[in-house]
Motif scaffolding. Structure first.
Motif, PDB file in Angstrom:
ATOM      1  N   ARG A  35     -62.670 -39.163 100.009  1.00 46.04           N
ATOM      2  CA  ARG A  35     -61.339 -39.755  99.884  1.00 46.04           C
ATOM      3  C   ARG A  35     -60.269 -38.966 100.623  1.00 46.04           C
ATOM      4  N   VAL A  36     -60.635 -37.810 101.141  1.00 45.52           N
ATOM      5  CA  VAL A  36     -59.646 -36.968 101.825  1.00 45.52           C
ATOM      6  C   VAL A  36     -59.571 -37.391 103.284  1.00 45.52           C
ATOM      7  N   THR A  37     -58.834 -38.445 103.555  1.00 44.08           N
ATOM      8  CA  THR A  37     -58.600 -38.918 104.910  1.00 44.08           C
ATOM      9  C   THR A  37     -57.170 -38.589 105.313  1.00 44.08           C
ATOM     10  N   MET A  38     -56.886 -38.711 106.580  1.00 44.11           N
ATOM     11  CA  MET A  38     -55.533 -38.423 107.045  1.00 44.11           C
ATOM     12  C   MET A  38     -54.535 -39.399 106.422  1.00 44.11           C
ATOM     13  N   ARG A  39     -54.934 -40.656 106.275  1.00 42.81           N
ATOM     14  CA  ARG A  39     -54.038 -41.653 105.679  1.00 42.81           C
ATOM     15  C   ARG A  39     -53.767 -41.341 104.211  1.00 42.81           C
ATOM     16  N   ARG A  40     -54.840 -40.997 103.457  1.00 43.83           N
ATOM     17  CA  ARG A  40     -54.666 -40.677 102.042  1.00 43.83           C
ATOM     18  C   ARG A  40     -53.826 -39.409 101.877  1.00 43.83           C
ATOM     19  N   LEU A  41     -54.035 -38.464 102.744  1.00 44.37           N
ATOM     20  CA  LEU A  41     -53.295 -37.211 102.678  1.00 44.37           C
ATOM     21  C   LEU A  41     -51.817 -37.439 102.990  1.00 44.37           C
ATOM     22  N   LEU A  45     -48.507 -36.735 100.603  1.00 42.45           N
ATOM     23  CA  LEU A  45     -47.427 -35.864 101.056  1.00 42.45           C
ATOM     24  C   LEU A  45     -46.153 -36.639 101.373  1.00 42.45           C
ATOM     25  N   ASP A  46     -46.195 -37.959 101.129  1.00 39.06           N
ATOM     26  CA  ASP A  46     -45.034 -38.811 101.358  1.00 39.06           C
ATOM     27  C   ASP A  46     -44.526 -38.704 102.789  1.00 39.06           C
ATOM     28  N   THR A  47     -45.463 -38.885 103.715  1.00 35.67           N
ATOM     29  CA  THR A  47     -45.107 -38.856 105.127  1.00 35.67           C
ATOM     30  C   THR A  47     -46.027 -39.821 105.863  1.00 35.67           C
ATOM     31  N   GLY A  48     -45.855 -39.921 107.159  1.00 34.13           N
ATOM     32  CA  GLY A  48     -46.716 -40.783 107.952  1.00 34.13           C
ATOM     33  C   GLY A  48     -47.888 -40.007 108.519  1.00 34.13           C
ATOM     34  N   PRO A  49     -49.048 -40.664 108.738  1.00 33.56           N
ATOM     35  CA  PRO A  49     -50.208 -39.966 109.297  1.00 33.56           C
ATOM     36  C   PRO A  49     -49.900 -39.256 110.609  1.00 33.56           C
ATOM     37  N   SER A  51     -47.420 -37.603 111.430  1.00 30.57           N
ATOM     38  CA  SER A  51     -46.818 -36.290 111.194  1.00 30.57           C
ATOM     39  C   SER A  51     -47.880 -35.217 110.975  1.00 30.57           C
ATOM     40  N   LEU A  52     -49.023 -35.623 110.421  1.00 33.59           N
ATOM     41  CA  LEU A  52     -50.068 -34.646 110.122  1.00 33.59           C
ATOM     42  C   LEU A  52     -50.791 -34.179 111.375  1.00 33.59           C
ATOM     43  N   TYR A  53     -50.841 -35.050 112.382  1.00 33.49           N
ATOM     44  CA  TYR A  53     -51.591 -34.711 113.582  1.00 33.49           C
ATOM     45  C   TYR A  53     -50.941 -33.577 114.379  1.00 33.49           C
ATOM     46  N   VAL A  54     -49.723 -33.246 114.039  1.00 34.74           N
ATOM     47  CA  VAL A  54     -49.077 -32.083 114.660  1.00 34.74           C
ATOM     48  C   VAL A  54     -49.773 -30.809 114.205  1.00 34.74           C
ATOM     49  N   TYR A  55     -50.332 -30.832 112.990  1.00 37.12           N
ATOM     50  CA  TYR A  55     -50.926 -29.642 112.390  1.00 37.12           C
ATOM     51  C   TYR A  55     -52.455 -29.687 112.351  1.00 37.12           C
ATOM     52  N   VAL A  56     -53.019 -30.903 112.227  1.00 35.37           N
ATOM     53  CA  VAL A  56     -54.467 -31.075 112.154  1.00 35.37           C
ATOM     54  C   VAL A  56     -54.843 -32.242 113.061  1.00 35.37           C
ATOM     55  N   ARG A  57     -55.744 -32.019 113.997  1.00 36.27           N
ATOM     56  CA  ARG A  57     -56.008 -33.022 115.024  1.00 36.27           C
ATOM     57  C   ARG A  57     -56.718 -34.266 114.510  1.00 36.27           C
ATOM     58  N   ASN A  58     -57.636 -34.093 113.547  1.00 36.71           N
ATOM     59  CA  ASN A  58     -58.403 -35.232 113.052  1.00 36.71           C
ATOM     60  C   ASN A  58     -59.036 -34.871 111.712  1.00 36.71           C
ATOM     61  N   THR A  59     -59.763 -35.828 111.141  1.00 37.55           N
ATOM     62  CA  THR A  59     -60.372 -35.606 109.831  1.00 37.55           C
ATOM     63  C   THR A  59     -61.419 -34.512 109.887  1.00 37.55           C
ATOM     64  N   ALA A  60     -62.168 -34.445 110.993  1.00 42.01           N
ATOM     65  CA  ALA A  60     -63.197 -33.407 111.115  1.00 42.01           C
ATOM     66  C   ALA A  60     -62.566 -32.015 111.058  1.00 42.01           C
TER      67      ALA A  60
END
Length: 227
Positions: A35-41, A45-49, A51-60
Motif C-alpha cells: 500500500r506504500v505507493t507514491m500516490r498513497r504517500l 502528506l496532503d500534497t501532490g505526487p 512534490s514527492l518526486y523531488v525527493y524520491v524518484r520512484n516507488t522502487a
C-alpha cells in the motif's frame, strides 16, 4: 460550521526525504508495503505526487529507502565484540534476517531493492570487517557478502510468503508426512533420511546454512573457478 479558509489552516510541515521515508515506514507498519505507493504517500502528506518526486524518484527508490531505514535495527555489536568471528558474523546475519521477518512485505521487496543509505553501508562494513578478521581474502569477501545477504533475504522472503498463504501449515504437514513415510523400496535415500530432512528449528537451520556459506567463502578461490 463553515470550512476554514486556507489561511486559517495550520501550516503543513515542510517536505523532506527523511519525513517522507518516516511516513512510508509508518504506513507500511499499518497497511503493508504494497500500500506504500507514491500516490498513497502523497495523500497521507496532503500534497501532490509530483512534490514527492523531488525527493524520491520512484516507488522502487522509496522501498529501498524504507529498507535502509529499518536496517538501523540490525544488531551490529557482534562486529565489535570478542569471540569466534564466524559465530559473530552469523549473529549479525541472523539479526538482519529477523528484521526482515518482522516486516513480511519488506522481506519480499528486499530481494530486488537496492538500498544505498547509511544503515546499509554500516551493515556491509560490519560483514566485511568480520570476514577480514577471519582471514578471508578480500576478493572472496567482496563476492561472499552478496551471497550471504541473498541467502538471508531469500529465507526471510520465503517465510513471509508462506506465513501469509492459507493452507500453508497443512501443506507443510503433508510434506513432512510424505518424507517420513517414504517407501524404502522405491525411495531408499528418502526413507533413510526422511526424519532428518525436516529436523531442527528454523534458527538452527539458518545458522548452519550461514556457516556453510562462510566456510565456502573462506576456502573457495575466485581465481580457481574462472571458466
Amino acid at each position: 460550521m463553515p470550512p476554514r479558509s486556507r489561511r486559517e489552516r495550520p501550516a503543513k510541515p515542510a517536505l523532506s526525504r527523511e519525513g517522507i521515508v518516516a511516513t512510508a515506514v509508518r504506513l507500511m507498519d499499518t497497511d503493508g508495503l504494497q500500500r506504500v505507493t507514491m500516490r498513497r504517500l502523497a495523500q497521507e502528506l496532503d500534497t501532490g505526487p509530483a512534490s514527492l518526486y523531488v525527493y524520491v524518484r520512484n516507488t522502487a527508490e522509496l522501498h529501498a529507502a524504507v529498507l535502509d531505514e529499518l536496517l538501523g535495527a540490525v544488531d551490529l555489536r557482534p562486529a565489535r565484540a570478542s569471540g569466534d568471528w564466524r559465530d559473530r558474523l552469523v549473529d549479525v546475519l541472523s539479526s538482519y534476517t529477523d528484521v526482515l521477518l518482522a516486516h513480511p512485505g519488506l522481506a519480499q521487496s528486499a530481494l530486488v531493492a537496492r538500498p544505498s543509505g547509511r544503515n546499509y553501508l554500516n551493515l556491509l562494513e560490519a560483514l566485511l570487517a568480520l570476514l577480514h578478521e577471519g582471514g578471508v581474502p578480500d576478493d572472496q569477501a567482496a563476492w561472499g557478502i552478496d551471497l550471504l545477504l541473498q541467502t538471508a533475504t531469500a529465507t526471510a522472503a520465503e517465510h513471509s510468503v508462506r506465513r501469509g498463504e492459507p493452507g500453508a501449515e497443512d501443506e507443510e504437514s503433508a510434506l513432512v508426512e510424505a518424507l517420513r513415510t517414504a517407501s524404502g523400496r522405491t525411495h531408499p535415500r528418502l526413507a533413510a533420511l526422511g526424519s532428518d530432512l525436516v529436523s531442527g528449528t528454523g534458527p538452527e537451520r539458518r545458522r548452519w546454512a550461514f556457516h556453510v556459506l562462510i566456510n565456502g567463502t573462506l576456502h573457495t578461490s575466485r581465481r580457481g573457478n574462472r571458466s
